[in-house]
Write an enzyme that holds these catalytic residues in place. Structure first.
Site, PDB file in Angstrom:
ATOM      1  N   GLY A 117      32.329  22.800   6.554  1.00 22.98           N
ATOM      2  CA  GLY A 117      30.800  22.829   6.022  1.00 22.98           C
ATOM      3  C   GLY A 117      30.466  21.632   6.285  1.00 22.98           C
ATOM      4  CG  ASP A 141      23.859  23.126  -1.822  1.00 24.42           C
ATOM      5  OD1 ASP A 141      24.257  22.331  -2.543  1.00 24.42           O
ATOM      6  OD2 ASP A 141      24.685  22.856  -0.434  1.00 24.42           O
ATOM      7  CG  HIS A 161      28.471  25.029  -1.094  1.00 23.08           C
ATOM      8  ND1 HIS A 161      27.619  24.278  -0.626  1.00 23.08           N
ATOM      9  CD2 HIS A 161      28.921  26.431  -0.740  1.00 23.08           C
ATOM     10  CE1 HIS A 161      26.562  25.581   0.471  1.00 23.08           C
ATOM     11  NE2 HIS A 161      27.562  26.423   0.130  1.00 23.08           N
ATOM     12  CE1 TYR A 194      23.287  22.458   4.053  1.00 28.73           C
ATOM     13  CE2 TYR A 194      23.328  23.440   2.274  1.00 28.73           C
ATOM     14  CZ  TYR A 194      24.101  23.042   3.239  1.00 28.73           C
ATOM     15  OH  TYR A 194      24.972  22.195   3.344  1.00 28.73           O
ATOM     16  CG  ASP A 245      31.252  26.882   9.275  1.00 24.06           C
ATOM     17  OD1 ASP A 245      29.918  27.861   9.925  1.00 24.06           O
ATOM     18  OD2 ASP A 245      31.165  26.887   8.488  1.00 24.06           O
ATOM     19  CG  HIS A 287      32.376  21.105   2.164  1.00 25.43           C
ATOM     20  ND1 HIS A 287      33.061  21.666   0.778  1.00 25.43           N
ATOM     21  CD2 HIS A 287      31.440  21.315   2.523  1.00 25.43           C
ATOM     22  CE1 HIS A 287      32.199  22.172   0.301  1.00 25.43           C
ATOM     23  NE2 HIS A 287      31.305  22.488   0.657  1.00 25.43           N
TER      24      HIS A 287
END
Lengths: 404, 483
Positions: free
Chosen positions: B149, B264, B178, B303, B99, B141
Site C-alpha cells: 500500500g 484519505d 485504511h 490522495y 502498488d 502498511h
C-alpha cells in the site's frame, strides 16, 4: 473425518521423512509454557508457515481435488492403507501441514477456556472461517475434504499474521540514553523558536522581507501575512540568534545574484519535449532530455510548471496534435493520461505565466493584476532560492561573502 | 498574539526539503509533493517560526532493521529503476513493483520518512518536546519483510519501538481511511503497544481490521479495530472516536501516543470513501492532544493533495494551539487551492452508511473487549499509594525548554503523564467516563516509574488551552491573520 483420523499415523510417518526439520517449529518453547501462552498462537504459526510455502497449498489443493474424484479403494491405496506399506508413496503428498493443524486445533479445543469473546476469536482464527491469508492462498483444513473447494466468497479479507517473521522484536524493559543518540546521523536543527522573543523574530523577518524586495515596489503586504522565510530564520539561527549579524550577512548576500540555477528556456523546452515523449517518467526525461537536472529537480519544476500558462499552452498544443495523429500508441497513451489528469484537477483562476523568469516567454507579466504579479515572483523565488536552503548552505554559509 | 504562551506546547517539526521531489510514477496516487505543499502553507501561515524545526537524519539500515528483516532492507537499498530486471524474484517476494513501484531515490525517501519518526520519538523520550510532527511519516502498511500500500519502511513501528525504550505502554491511533495493518501486525502479540485503527472495512484495502481481530498471545485485546462503512461524517466519527479513545486511555493508560493522521479519510479523497472535513479530522488531533501525553503526529495516506495539505496544516495549528485564518495565505501552490482558496472544506452530500445503531453496536462490542484488559497477561497487580491517582494537568510548560531533565524529574513526569488529566476535560463526556473506572484500578509499575506527585499544579494553563481550542471550534468565520 474418520478418513482423516486414519491418515494421521501414516502421514506423520511421512513427515518425519520429508519435512522432519519443520517439526521443530511446532514444539512449544519454554517461554510459551511458562507464560501460559495463548495456544492460538500455534495455530496462527501454522497458517503462517503454510502461507510461507506458497507452492504447497496449491499442489495440495490439486491433489485433494484429485483425491476427491478417486474411488475410495484407490484413495486408501494411495495412503498405504491396504497394509502394503512397501508400496511407494506418491511424491505429491505434502500432507504435513493440514495434519499438524488438525492436531493443534484438537488440542486447543479441549484446553480452551470458553469465555464468549475467546470463542468469538477462535471462530475467527479457525481456518474454517471465511478468511484467507494475505497471499490469497490458504492452507486446506481437513474440513475441506468434505466438500468441493470453492474460492472464498470474501476474497478481499486478509489476516494478520503471527510469528517471528511478522512481529517486531520488542526489547525487554525500559532503558535510557546516555549522551549518545541511538543513531549515528544527526538531525539538523534549522530553527529554534524559544530563544528569541516572537516579536524580535517578526521584526527581523520584516526587515529581511524588505531587503529581499531590494529596489522593490513594496508590494508585500506588511504586517498582514508575514511569510516565514526559512532561509532567513536559518541564518538567524546560525548567527546565534543575533538579528543584527544575520541582517548584515543577509545584506551582503543580497547583493550577489542568487546562486541557485535558473531554468533556461532550452531546459524548459527540453523538459516539455520530454514530457511529450515519456509522460511523467522523470527518470526517462532526465536520461534523455534534461541531463542538466536531477530527477528531484525535475519533479520540483513540474509541480510549479503545471500551474503556469506555459503548461496550458503545452496542454492545448498536445491536444491539437492528438487530434491530428489519432493513433500513435506509445505516445498518445502517456498524453492521454496526462491530459486526463489535468482535466481532473480542473482549471484554476490564477495562473502565473511561466515557471521561470529566465524565459523571455512570459507573455504579459506587467499587465496582470497585482496579486498575480506577486504570485509570479513568489513562484520564481521558490524555484530559485527556496531550493533546499540548509543543506546547500551547510557550513560554508557565508559563502555569499564573495566580494568584501 | 491571542494565545497565552503557557497554554502552548513545545512542538517539534521534522521535514526534509527534498521529500517533495520523490515521485512514485505517472498516475500513481501517492505524491510526496503534498508534504512540501503542507510545508509551504505552514511557512505562509507563519506557523513555521513557532516550532522547533529539524531536518531529520537519514535512518540507516541498522535503524530500519530494528523492525524490518535484513534481506528486505538490503533489497530496498539496492533496487533502482535501472536494475529492476536483475531483481525480478525479490521484487515479487517483497511485493515491490505495482502498488509499491521502484522509483528514483526510493531508499532515500524511506530513510527520510523513517528518520523523522525515529528522531521525533527520541525527542519525546528526552522530554525535549511535548508534540512532534513528521508529516513525511505514517506509512502504516509496510510489513516486516514486505512493502504494501505505497509503504516500504514502517516509520511508525520504528518510532514506537524507540518510544518503548522509555515508555512501558504506547498507544497507537490510526485515522487513515485504511486499516493500519502494518503497525497492528508488528505489535499483534505484545501488551505494551495498543493499536487502535478506525477504518473503512469491507471490500477494501488492505482487507484486515475486522472487529474480531483483537490481538494474539500476550497481545490479546491489545489490538482494537473499528470497522466503518462509507460516508463517515464529522459527527459520526466523533461519536465513535471520543468514547473509544477515552475508554482506551482509561483502561490501557499509555504514557505516550502516536497518531497516524492519514488524510484519505477526508471528503473527496481520490481513494477514500469517508466524508470528513478538515475540521472533523483535526478534531481527533485536538482530542488526543488534550490527554497531555507525549504525542507523535505522523502523516499517512491522502490522495487529493490540496486537501491533504489543508488538513495537515490545520492539524499543525491545532498541535500548536494557534488559530489560523480560513483564508489561505498566498503560497507557492496557491493555484491548487482554487476556486475558493480557503483552508476548510465542506462535506459532500454522500450518504452515511454508518447508522448510529451500527456505531453503537461496534462501540459496545469494543468496550466488552476492553473490559478484558485488566485480566490480560502482563498486567500484574501491584499496590500503589492512594495519592498516586491525582488528576492534575501536565506542567511541561514550566520546564525550561532546553534543559535536559535529570532522571528523577523525568521519572516523575513519565508516571504522571500516564494519568488522565481531569482538568482538561471539557464537555465531551470524558469526565463521566471516569466513573466507569474500576475502583482505584491498580496499575503495573516498573521500578523505573516511581510514583510521585507533581507539586506544581497548573490548572489555569489547561483552562486556557481548552478555552482556546473551543474558540477555534466556534470561529467558523475567518479569524484575523496572525501578525
Amino acid at each position: 473425518m474418520s478418513d482423516c483420523a486414519l491418515v494421521t499415523n501414516v502421514s506423520e510417518h511421512d513427515a518425519s521423512m520429508d519435512v522432519g526439520s519443520d517439526k521443530s517449529l511446532f514444539e512449544p518453547t519454554v517461554d510459551m509454557m511458562v507464560n501460559d501462552f495463548d495456544d492460538e498462537r500455534t495455530l496462527d504459526e501454522e497458517e503462517a508457515l503454510a502461507a510461507g510455502e506458497q507452492q504447497d497449498p496449491k499442489a495440495e489443493l490439486n491433489s485433494l481435488q484429485k483425491e476427491g474424484d478417486m474411488p475410495l479403494e484407490e484413495l486408501l491405496a494411495l495412503y498405504g492403507y491396504d497394509r502394503n506399506m512397501e508400496k511407494p508413496i506418491p511424491d505429491q503428498v505434502p500432507e504435513v501441514v493440514p495434519e499438524e493443524t488438525e492436531r493443534t486445533e484438537r488440542a486447543e479445543r479441549t484446553e480452551r477456556n470458553e469465555s464468549a469473546l475467546s470463542q468469538l476469536y477462535n471462530e475467527n482464527a479457525n481456518p474454517e472461517a471465511t478468511r484467507c491469508l494475505r497471499s490469497g492462498s490458504r492452507p486446506p483444513s481437513e474440513e475441506e475434504d468434505d466438500y468441493d473447494y470453492s474460492p472464498d466468497e470474501e476474497d478481499w479479507k486478509k489476516t494478520i499474521m503471527v510469528g517471528s517473521d511478522y512481529q517486531a522484536a520488542i526489547p525487554e524493559g525500559l532503558c535510557s540514553y546516555d549522551d549518545a543518540l541511538p543513531y549515528e546521523n544527526e538531525d539538523k536543527l534549522l530553527w529554534n523558536p524559544s530563544i528569541l522573543d516572537e516579536r524580535i523574530t517578526e521584526e527581523y523577518m520584516r526587515k529581511v522581507c524588505a531587503l529581499n524586495l531590494g529596489t522593490g515596489i513594496e508590494l508585500i503586504p506588511k504586517g498582514k501575512q508575514l511569510r516565514d522565510d526559512e532561509e532567513a530564520l536559518y541564518l538567524l539561527q546560525q548567527c546565534g540568534h543575533n538579528a543584527e549579524e544575520a541582517l548584515r550577512r543577509k545584506r551582503i548576500s543580497a547583493q550577489t545574484p542568487p546562486h541557485a540555477s535558473l531554468w533556461s528556456e532550452e531546459e524548459c523546452r527540453n523538459f516539455e519535449n520530454g514530457l511529450k515523449a515519456h509522460g511523467k517518467d522523470f527518470h526517462l526525461i532526465r536520461q534523455n532530455k534534461v541531463r542538466t537536472r536531477s530527477v528531484g529537480e525535475l519533479v520540483q519544476f513540474y509541480y510549479i510548471w503545471k500551474k503556469t500558462e506555459r503548461h496550458d499552452i503545452f496542454a492545448n498544443k498536445a491536444r491539437l496534435e492528438k487530434k491530428k495523429y489519432t493513433l500513435h500508441p506509445g505516445h498518445t497513451d502517456y498524453m492521454d493520461r496526462f491530459l486526463e489528469e489535468q482535466e481532473a484537477s480542473g482549471g484554476s483562476v490564477v495562473r502565473p505565466a511561466s515557471p521561470s523568469p529566465m524565459m523571455d516567454y512570459a507573455t504579459s507579466p506587467v499587465t496582470q493584476p497585482d496579486p498575480l504579479a506577486l504570485g509570479e515572483k513568489e513562484v520564481f523565488s521558490q524555484l530559485n532560492t527556496h531550493n533546499t536552503p540548509p543543506r546547500a548552505m551547510s557550513t560554508e554559509e557565508p559563502e555569499a561573502d564573495t566580494g568584501p | 498574539m491571542s494565545m497565552q504562551p503557557h497554554s502552548k506546547k513545545r512542538v517539534c517539526y521534522y521535514y526534509d526539503s527534498d521529500i517533495g521531489n520523490y515521485y512514485y510514477g505517472q498516475g500513481h496516487p501517492m505524491k510526496p509533493h503534498r508534504i512540501r505543499m503542507t510545508h509551504n502553507l505552514l511557512l505562509n501561515y507563519g506557523l513555521y517560526r513557532k516550532m522547533e524545526i529539524y531536518r531529520p537524519h537519514k535512518a540507516t539500515a541498522d535503524e530500519m532493521t530494528k523492525f524490518h528483516s535484513d534481506d528486505y532492507i538490503r533489497f530496498l537499498r539496492s533496487i533502482r529503476p535501472d536494475n529492476v530486471s536483475e531483481y525480478n524474484k525479490q521484487m515479487q517476494r517483497f511485493n515491490v513493483g505495482e502498488d509499491c513501484p521502484v522509483f528514483d531515490g526510493l531508499y532515500e525517501f524511506c530513510q527520510l520518512s523513517a528518520g523523522g519518526s525515529v528522531a521525533a520519538a527520541v525527542k519525546l523520550n528526552k522530554q525535549a518536546s511535548e508534540i512532534c510532527i513528521n508529516w513525511g511519516g505514517g506509512l502504516h502498511h509496510a510489513k516486516k519483510s514486505e512493502a504494501s500500500g505505497f509503504c516500504y519502511v514502517n516509520d511508525i513501528v520504528l518510532g514506537i519501538l524507540e518510544l518503548l525504550k522509555y515508555h512501558q505502554r504506547v498507544l497507537y491511533i490510526d485515522i487513515d481511511v485504511h486499516h493500519g495493518d502494518g503497525v497492528e501486525e508488528a505489535f499483534y502479540t505484545t501488551d505494551r503497544v495498543m493499536t487502535v485503527s478506525f477504518h473503512k472495512y469491507g471490500e477494501y484495502f488492505p482487507g484486515t481490521g475486522d472487529l474480531r481481530d483483537i490481538g494474539a498471545g500476550k497481545g490479546k485485546y491489545y489490538a482494537v479495530n473499528i470497522p466503518l462503512r462509507d460516508g463517515m461524517d464529522d459527527e459520526s466519527y466523533e461519536s465513535i472516536f471520543v468514547p473509544i479513545i477515552s475508554k482506551v486511555m482509561e483502561t490501557f493508560q499509555p504514557s505516550a501516543v502516536v497518531l497516524q493522521c492519514g488524510a484519505d479519510s477526508l471528503t473527496g479523497d481520490r481513494l477514500g470513501c469517508f466524508n470528513l472535513t478538515v475540521r472533523g479530522h483535526g478534531r481527533c488531533v485536538e482530542l488526543v492532544k488534550r490527554f497531555g501525553l507525549p504525542f507523535l503526529l505522523v502523516g499517512g495516506g491522502g490522495y487529493t493533495i490540496r486537501n491533504v495539505s489543508r488538513c495537515w496544516t490545520y492539524e499543525t495549528s491545532v498541535a500548536l494551539g494557534v488559530e489560523i485564518a480560513n483564508e489561505l495565505p498566498y503560497n507557492d501552490y496557491f493555484e491548487y487551492f482554487g476556486p475558493d482558496f480557503k483552508l476548510h472544506i465542506s462535506p459532500s452530500n454522500m450518504s452515511n452508511q454508518n447508522t448510529p445503531e451500527y456505531l453503537e453496536k461496534i462501540k459496545n462490542r469494543l468496550f466488552e473487549n476492553l473490559r478484558m484488559l485488566p485480566h490480560a497477561p502482563g498486567v500484574q497487580v501491584q499496590a500503589i499509594p492512594e495519592d498516586a491517582v491525582n488528576d492534575e494537568s501536565d506542567d511541561e510548560d514550566k520546564i525550561d525548554k532546553d534543559e535536559r531533565l535529570p532522571q528523577s524529574d523525568k521519572d516523575k513526569r513519565i508516571a504522571n503523564d500516564g494519568e488522565l488529566s481531569d482538568s482538561e476535560d471539557e464537555g465531551d463526556g470524558r469526565r463521566d467516563n471516569r466513573a466507569y473506572r474500576a475502583p482505584q484500578r491498580k496499575r503495573p509499575r516498573l521500578d523505573k516509574e516511581p510514583l510521585q506527585i507533581k507539586d506544581d499544579l497548573k490548572p489555569d494553563d489547561m483552562k486556557d488551552d481548552v478555552k482556546n481550542v473551543s474558540n477555534a471550534e466556534e470561529s467558523k468565520k475567518d479569524m484575523p491573520p496572525n501578525p
